[in-house]
Design a protein around this motif. Sequence first.
Motif, mmCIF file in Angstrom:
data_model
loop_
_atom_site.group_PDB
_atom_site.id
_atom_site.type_symbol
_atom_site.label_atom_id
_atom_site.label_comp_id
_atom_site.label_asym_id
_atom_site.label_seq_id
_atom_site.Cartn_x
_atom_site.Cartn_y
_atom_site.Cartn_z
ATOM 1 N N LYS A 93 45.876 -4.227 75.849
ATOM 2 C CA LYS A 93 46.297 -5.778 75.547
ATOM 3 C C LYS A 93 45.980 -6.092 74.187
ATOM 4 O O LYS A 93 46.424 -6.871 73.524
ATOM 5 C CB LYS A 93 45.557 -6.719 76.508
ATOM 6 C CG LYS A 93 46.131 -6.761 78.122
ATOM 7 C CD LYS A 93 45.602 -7.911 78.721
ATOM 8 C CE LYS A 93 44.172 -7.824 78.881
ATOM 9 N NZ LYS A 93 43.723 -9.199 79.451
ATOM 10 N N TYR A 94 44.861 -5.224 73.662
ATOM 11 C CA TYR A 94 44.393 -5.523 72.233
ATOM 12 C C TYR A 94 44.900 -4.911 71.327
ATOM 13 O O TYR A 94 45.522 -3.831 71.365
ATOM 14 C CB TYR A 94 42.952 -5.337 72.584
ATOM 15 C CG TYR A 94 42.256 -6.152 73.200
ATOM 16 C CD1 TYR A 94 41.895 -7.558 73.231
ATOM 17 C CD2 TYR A 94 41.490 -5.793 74.630
ATOM 18 C CE1 TYR A 94 41.271 -8.333 74.159
ATOM 19 C CE2 TYR A 94 40.872 -6.455 75.456
ATOM 20 C CZ TYR A 94 40.789 -7.648 75.134
ATOM 21 O OH TYR A 94 39.884 -8.412 75.864
ATOM 22 N N ASP A 95 45.079 -5.322 70.079
ATOM 23 C CA ASP A 95 45.744 -4.693 68.932
ATOM 24 C C ASP A 95 44.566 -3.592 68.734
ATOM 25 O O ASP A 95 43.422 -3.745 68.725
ATOM 26 C CB ASP A 95 45.851 -5.659 67.834
ATOM 27 C CG ASP A 95 46.297 -4.964 66.701
ATOM 28 O OD1 ASP A 95 45.603 -4.125 65.846
ATOM 29 O OD2 ASP A 95 47.342 -5.500 66.190
ATOM 30 N N GLY A 97 38.562 -5.187 70.495
ATOM 31 C CA GLY A 97 39.128 -4.828 71.605
ATOM 32 C C GLY A 97 39.712 -3.662 71.836
ATOM 33 O O GLY A 97 39.701 -2.896 72.742
ATOM 34 N N GLY A 98 40.397 -3.335 70.696
ATOM 35 C CA GLY A 98 41.376 -1.920 70.709
ATOM 36 C C GLY A 98 40.486 -0.713 70.612
ATOM 37 O O GLY A 98 40.738 0.609 70.596
ATOM 38 N N GLU A 130 43.615 -3.306 80.544
ATOM 39 C CA GLU A 130 42.878 -4.517 79.805
ATOM 40 C C GLU A 130 42.819 -3.848 78.163
ATOM 41 O O GLU A 130 43.276 -4.814 77.269
ATOM 42 C CB GLU A 130 41.476 -4.704 80.282
ATOM 43 C CG GLU A 130 40.914 -5.762 79.403
ATOM 44 C CD GLU A 130 39.188 -5.874 79.899
ATOM 45 O OE1 GLU A 130 38.367 -6.533 79.171
ATOM 46 O OE2 GLU A 130 38.985 -5.496 80.971
ATOM 47 N N THR A 160 41.402 -4.173 66.212
ATOM 48 C CA THR A 160 40.341 -4.944 66.694
ATOM 49 C C THR A 160 39.318 -4.382 67.406
ATOM 50 O O THR A 160 39.869 -3.062 67.726
ATOM 51 C CB THR A 160 41.128 -6.168 67.603
ATOM 52 O OG1 THR A 160 41.698 -5.569 68.758
ATOM 53 C CG2 THR A 160 42.237 -6.767 66.685
ATOM 54 N N VAL A 191 36.274 -9.437 70.730
ATOM 55 C CA VAL A 191 37.184 -8.700 70.972
ATOM 56 C C VAL A 191 38.617 -8.720 69.957
ATOM 57 O O VAL A 191 38.968 -7.726 69.640
ATOM 58 C CB VAL A 191 37.801 -8.729 72.372
ATOM 59 C CG1 VAL A 191 37.115 -8.483 73.489
ATOM 60 C CG2 VAL A 191 38.317 -10.276 72.706
ATOM 61 N N HIS A 192 38.508 -9.874 69.387
ATOM 62 C CA HIS A 192 39.561 -10.101 68.577
ATOM 63 C C HIS A 192 39.211 -9.809 66.836
ATOM 64 O O HIS A 192 39.917 -9.966 66.040
ATOM 65 C CB HIS A 192 39.799 -11.538 68.356
ATOM 66 C CG HIS A 192 40.888 -11.688 69.870
ATOM 67 N ND1 HIS A 192 41.884 -11.123 70.441
ATOM 68 C CD2 HIS A 192 40.376 -12.647 70.810
ATOM 69 C CE1 HIS A 192 42.142 -11.791 71.612
ATOM 70 N NE2 HIS A 192 41.317 -12.529 72.020
#
Length: 297
Positions: free
Chosen positions: A192-194, A199-200, A189, A197, A275-276
């Motif tokens: 999947k995020y940059d 999320g990363g 999971e 960001t 997350v973004h």
Amino acid sequence: ILPAEASVLVDAPEADILLIDARRDLPNVKSFAKLLDSTGVSCPIIAITTEGGLTAFNADWGIDDVILDTAGPAEVDARIRIALGKHAIELVASDPHAGEIRSGDVTIDEATYIIKLLKSETTADALAEVDPDTRERILENLSAKEIAKEVSELDSDDAADMILELSEARQEKVMSQIEDDEHVKDIRELLKYDENTAGGLMAKELVKIEEDLSVLKCLNEMRAQAENVTRVHSIYVVDQKNRLKGRLSLKDLIVAKSDQKISDIYIKSVDSVNVHDDAEDVVKVMQKYDLEAIPVV
């Protein structure tokens, strides 16, 4: 236990690690720490200080880590293990060839050998902390199964960062060797995020409680979840659909009656990021509100 004075350096016994009492008289501690660093002390140096003293520390002190005097045994043990493991790896990796043992046509990389020799619970955090070039060299010399053992001991954010440094083909080989399916799911999971960001940057380990639980059930649930969390920053409250509703004060939890509902005592205002959201914006929010951690939704 020796006094923090320069004279003790003359006859000081060899040590695996040095702990400095930095709870008071910080100017003196700073001078002593710099003196230790300049004399080439060959072991990690950790300062024990108060929360108020943290603001005084910076890189030029020559300190490897700082531990609050309120830290529990588990945190102290973890930080010492990380410091020792990181020091051992950096010692042999300070020169690209310094850590090589040669005999005829056989060459052994000593940093890799240390990783293979010691238990993953000791080396995993140290491997995550060393400089990228050293880590890349070590990972190249480890099998997928050996890397999987290291990754299994890391929190999800550090695990994802390490996996990301591998080729795509090797990523799959490593993750197929990780026995904890939930850990693999969390890593996938996060990948999947940059990386720039929220999320990363986030980790999946946290303590969250459903709002309809009683205080008694909440305490039992917290104990179960805390076993898998290295450090509990906050207790978050969610609804049955896992949507963030607020946060829980330990004080309110302690004084509440055992049959009270969490929905009656939790704090309904809580800062969060998406997350973004850009990583720089996340940092600004945390600095603005002086947050040690922030929930990502």
